[in-house]
Design an enzyme around this catalytic site. Structure first.
Site, PDB file in Angstrom:
ATOM      1  N   GLU A 201       0.854  -1.402  -0.035  1.00 24.57           N
ATOM      2  CA  GLU A 201      -0.140   0.108  -0.027  1.00 24.57           C
ATOM      3  C   GLU A 201       1.054   1.222  -0.259  1.00 24.57           C
ATOM      4  O   GLU A 201       0.722   1.965  -1.109  1.00 24.57           O
ATOM      5  CB  GLU A 201      -0.904  -0.245   1.196  1.00 24.57           C
ATOM      6  N   ASP A 279     -12.423  -0.679   2.254  1.00 21.70           N
ATOM      7  CA  ASP A 279     -11.469  -0.570   3.211  1.00 21.70           C
ATOM      8  C   ASP A 279     -12.181   0.008   4.430  1.00 21.70           C
ATOM      9  O   ASP A 279     -12.250  -0.668   5.345  1.00 21.70           O
ATOM     10  CB  ASP A 279     -10.261   0.475   2.760  1.00 21.70           C
TER      11      ASP A 279
HETATM   12  N1  HPA Z   1      -4.087   0.197   5.896  1.00 28.37           N
HETATM   13  C1  HPA Z   1      -3.512  -0.214   6.869  1.00 28.37           C
HETATM   14  N2  HPA Z   1      -4.098  -0.433   7.952  1.00 28.37           N
HETATM   15  C2  HPA Z   1      -5.444   0.003   8.023  1.00 28.37           C
HETATM   16  C3  HPA Z   1      -6.051   0.309   6.945  1.00 28.37           C
HETATM   17  C4  HPA Z   1      -5.479   0.445   5.848  1.00 28.37           C
HETATM   18  O1  HPA Z   1      -5.948   0.973   4.724  1.00 28.37           O
HETATM   19  N3  HPA Z   1      -7.432   0.481   7.390  1.00 28.37           N
HETATM   20  C5  HPA Z   1      -7.416   0.246   8.775  1.00 28.37           C
HETATM   21  N4  HPA Z   1      -6.108  -0.099   9.024  1.00 28.37           N
HETATM   22 ZN    ZN Z   2      -7.153  -2.027   5.148  1.00 23.24          ZN
END
Ligand code: HPA
Ligand code: ZN
Length: 336
Positions: A201, A279
């Site tokens: 990410e 998400d």
């Molecule tokens: N990324 C990492 N941790 C998280 C996310 C995310 O998008 N959403 C909730 N915890």
């Molecule tokens: Zn997430």
């Protein structure tokens, strides 16, 4: 034309595979629970809260996300939160959900593991009984905390293992590589749990390799930065690894600069098994169909791409082969 594709996406049965239940806490419920539990929150109004939801990276968001969780105290709170999400997704024709929850975000505030999971589980079984929406529950480890903390959480989960389907890894990615949790994931695997992890990410392709090689994940959460490494793309394709992509999250957390630059179409063209997910819908501007709408409007997706995304969501789910076959047949039955 785009509207036809949006309508088609709306009609297709879909699964959501990347959803943090605590991230479905809408500002209205945040206020209601703060009042019910007499918890102080640093906001005066719903508008005030929404104005605070401007993030320049993952950590900006996580700070507010953990603060938001502080209003969740009782089993009823977790039930109400989960029920509100399950009621909302039915409008998007989501037929199956695989929900993350963050037990450490609650136990470190003194809310017992059993309180949180009981509320979530009761809502999940009610939704199945009332509406036929099926579910899996995935317990995430907070990667900014220690390996020891994660092991303690796995131990706390012991009495619940028949009702937990998998473990995941979330929170602040950079500086907390998957390798930190190799032994915890091995222990989870020995217990028969499915394994997923957020990787790529904000973190580099090396973190995705670690998630594959060390954690031995069954599914990859986000994975966007895999596209920087052609050999990694080839590997994800060969292994038919499902990627749980979250377009509005990527936009809000500045993983992409604008939706027109989102890699979803590129992922599909490369043969990657991408899916569309929300998400943290309360924080990022919408649920599954809001995400479909955003990518359909910004990208050059064909009708076949939309059908592939819906099919990928069931193929990548932790459902039985029979359950998958039934859902895939239902997708094929939607002709226009
Ligand atoms: N990324 C990492 N941790 C998280 C996310 C995310 O998008 N959403 C909730 N915890
Ligand atoms: Zn997430």
């Amino acid at each position: 034309m785009k509207q036809d594709l949006i309508d088609y996406a709306a009609r297709l049965p879909k699964a959501e595979l990347h959803l943090h239940i605590e991230g479905s806490l809408e500002p209205e419920m945040l206020f209601a629970l703060a009042r019910r539990n007499k918890v102080d929150i640093p906001f005066k109004s719903v508008e005030d809260v929404r104005a605070a939801y401007a993030f320049s990276n993952l950590q900006d968001f996580l700070d507010i996300y953990y603060q938001g969780m502080s209003v969740l105290r009782t089993e009823e709170d977790f039930f109400d939160l989960t029920m509100a999400y399950l009621n909302r997704v039915r409008a998007d024709n989501v037929r199956h959900v695989e929900i993350f929850f963050d037990p450490q975000g609650h136990t470190e505030r003194g809310v017992p593991f059993g309180t949180a999971i009981s509320g979530v589980l009761t809502a999940l079984s009610l939704s199945k009984a009332q509406f036929g929406v099926t579910s899996k529950l995935i317990m995430c480890f907070l990667r900014h905390l220690s390996e020891e903390d994660a092991f303690a959480t796995l131990k706390e989960a012991d009495p619940w293992l028949d009702r937990i389907d998998g473990v995941g890894l979330d929170s602040s990615e950079v500086g907390h590589p998957p390798s930190k949790f190799e032994r915890v994931f091995a222990a989870a695997r020995e217990r028969g749990l499915k394994l997923v992890a957020h990787a790529g990410e904000e973190g580099p392709p090396a973190y995705v390799y670690e998630a594959l090689d060390l954690l031995k994940i069954d599914r990859l959460d986000h994975g966007n930065r895999s596209l920087e490494d052609a050999a990694l793309v080839e590997r994800l394709k060969t292994e038919a690894m499902t990627l749980t992509v979250c377009p509005l999250s990527n936009l809000k957390l500045c993983v992409v600069g604008d939706m027109a630059a989102h890699p979803l179409k590129r992922m599909l063209d490369l043969g990657l098994k991408a899916t569309v997910n929300s998400d943290d819908p309360a924080y990022f501007g919408g649920y599954v169909m809001d995400n479909f709408r955003a990518v359909i409007e910004a990208l050059d997706l064909a009708k076949d791409d939309i059908r592939t995304l819906a099919k990928n969501s069931f193929e990548g789910a932790f459902l039985s082969d029979g359950e998958k076959r039934a859902q895939l047949a239902a997708i094929e039955a939607v002709l226009i």
